[in-house]
Motif scaffolding. Sequence first.
Motif, PDB file in Angstrom:
ATOM      1  N   GLY A 145      24.635  82.033 -35.781  1.00  0.00           N
ATOM      2  CA  GLY A 145      25.411  82.442 -34.793  1.00  0.00           C
ATOM      3  C   GLY A 145      26.945  81.553 -34.819  1.00  0.00           C
ATOM      4  O   GLY A 145      27.905  82.413 -34.680  1.00  0.00           O
ATOM      5  N   TYR A 146      26.695  80.387 -35.194  1.00  0.00           N
ATOM      6  CA  TYR A 146      27.842  79.606 -35.244  1.00  0.00           C
ATOM      7  C   TYR A 146      28.721  80.026 -36.278  1.00  0.00           C
ATOM      8  O   TYR A 146      29.910  80.121 -36.425  1.00  0.00           O
ATOM      9  CB  TYR A 146      27.608  78.213 -35.430  1.00  0.00           C
ATOM     10  N   GLU A 147      28.068  80.144 -37.516  1.00  0.00           N
ATOM     11  CA  GLU A 147      28.818  80.532 -38.697  1.00  0.00           C
ATOM     12  C   GLU A 147      29.626  82.011 -38.433  1.00  0.00           C
ATOM     13  O   GLU A 147      30.542  82.101 -38.838  1.00  0.00           O
ATOM     14  CB  GLU A 147      27.688  80.589 -39.928  1.00  0.00           C
ATOM     15  N   ARG A 148      28.815  82.976 -37.916  1.00  0.00           N
ATOM     16  CA  ARG A 148      29.546  84.259 -37.618  1.00  0.00           C
ATOM     17  C   ARG A 148      30.735  84.156 -36.659  1.00  0.00           C
ATOM     18  O   ARG A 148      31.563  84.689 -36.979  1.00  0.00           O
ATOM     19  CB  ARG A 148      28.224  85.183 -36.951  1.00  0.00           C
ATOM     20  N   LEU A 149      30.505  83.226 -35.656  1.00  0.00           N
ATOM     21  CA  LEU A 149      31.623  83.455 -34.785  1.00  0.00           C
ATOM     22  C   LEU A 149      32.788  82.507 -35.145  1.00  0.00           C
ATOM     23  O   LEU A 149      34.023  82.913 -35.131  1.00  0.00           O
ATOM     24  CB  LEU A 149      31.122  82.702 -33.245  1.00  0.00           C
ATOM     25  N   LEU A 150      32.416  81.583 -36.080  1.00  0.00           N
ATOM     26  CA  LEU A 150      33.371  80.662 -36.793  1.00  0.00           C
ATOM     27  C   LEU A 150      34.295  81.591 -37.720  1.00  0.00           C
ATOM     28  O   LEU A 150      35.579  81.673 -37.706  1.00  0.00           O
ATOM     29  CB  LEU A 150      33.005  79.558 -37.380  1.00  0.00           C
ATOM     30  N   ARG A 151      33.455  82.256 -38.534  1.00  0.00           N
ATOM     31  CA  ARG A 151      34.066  83.252 -39.354  1.00  0.00           C
ATOM     32  C   ARG A 151      34.815  84.180 -38.798  1.00  0.00           C
ATOM     33  O   ARG A 151      36.261  84.736 -39.135  1.00  0.00           O
ATOM     34  CB  ARG A 151      33.113  83.928 -40.325  1.00  0.00           C
ATOM     35  N   GLU A 152      34.604  84.797 -37.700  1.00  0.00           N
ATOM     36  CA  GLU A 152      35.204  86.046 -36.984  1.00  0.00           C
ATOM     37  C   GLU A 152      36.574  85.361 -36.232  1.00  0.00           C
ATOM     38  O   GLU A 152      37.598  86.048 -36.291  1.00  0.00           O
ATOM     39  CB  GLU A 152      34.529  86.518 -35.718  1.00  0.00           C
ATOM     40  N   GLU A 153      36.444  84.280 -35.599  1.00  0.00           N
ATOM     41  CA  GLU A 153      37.637  83.237 -35.059  1.00  0.00           C
ATOM     42  C   GLU A 153      38.610  83.215 -36.090  1.00  0.00           C
ATOM     43  O   GLU A 153      39.707  83.432 -36.026  1.00  0.00           O
ATOM     44  CB  GLU A 153      37.261  82.262 -34.222  1.00  0.00           C
ATOM     45  N   MET A 154      38.270  82.699 -37.498  1.00  0.00           N
ATOM     46  CA  MET A 154      39.310  82.436 -38.459  1.00  0.00           C
ATOM     47  C   MET A 154      39.950  83.576 -38.885  1.00  0.00           C
ATOM     48  O   MET A 154      40.880  83.653 -39.329  1.00  0.00           O
ATOM     49  CB  MET A 154      38.467  81.597 -39.567  1.00  0.00           C
ATOM     50  N   GLU A 155      38.942  84.668 -39.073  1.00  0.00           N
ATOM     51  CA  GLU A 155      39.677  86.037 -39.776  1.00  0.00           C
ATOM     52  C   GLU A 155      40.445  86.444 -38.652  1.00  0.00           C
ATOM     53  O   GLU A 155      41.421  87.097 -39.001  1.00  0.00           O
ATOM     54  CB  GLU A 155      38.325  86.989 -39.854  1.00  0.00           C
ATOM     55  N   MET A 156      40.386  86.342 -37.578  1.00  0.00           N
ATOM     56  CA  MET A 156      41.248  87.049 -36.273  1.00  0.00           C
ATOM     57  C   MET A 156      42.585  86.188 -36.462  1.00  0.00           C
ATOM     58  O   MET A 156      43.669  86.827 -36.297  1.00  0.00           O
ATOM     59  CB  MET A 156      40.835  87.014 -35.046  1.00  0.00           C
ATOM     60  N   ARG A 157      42.419  84.857 -36.406  1.00  0.00           N
ATOM     61  CA  ARG A 157      43.493  84.175 -36.728  1.00  0.00           C
ATOM     62  C   ARG A 157      44.567  84.287 -37.957  1.00  0.00           C
ATOM     63  O   ARG A 157      45.667  84.602 -37.974  1.00  0.00           O
ATOM     64  CB  ARG A 157      43.509  82.536 -36.728  1.00  0.00           C
TER      65      ARG A 157
END
Length: 110
Positions: free
Chosen positions: A86-98
């Motif tokens: 879950g952490y990896e998915r959310l971190l990836r989503e956050e970085m992709e958005m930025r």
Amino acid sequence: MLLGDVGARLTAGAHCSIIVAPRGFARREHLRFSRIGVGYDGTPESKTALEDAAEMARRFNAALELIGVAPRVLLTPSRLGGTDAGYERLLREEMEMRLEAAARVEGVEV
């Protein structure tokens, strides 16, 4: 890239963008960039670095490569999801958005 003592002191708390060039760059007669990389984490400082790098990319007709850097606050798994997956998915989503938001630089291939 690993910075030595001088490089680490220059980049820690710098009040301006820092450009890192390859060894021997200053001796080159003809400057030609095909790609300019810039670290980006969404902070005001990284936005300034992005603007500076984009201007250089325009001047040299070079591509701009965004390098996502996760801010320290995002590196706390319990804050973003609890489980490693879950952490990896959310971190990836956050970085992709930025990065997606930063990639909208007019006149430059990102």
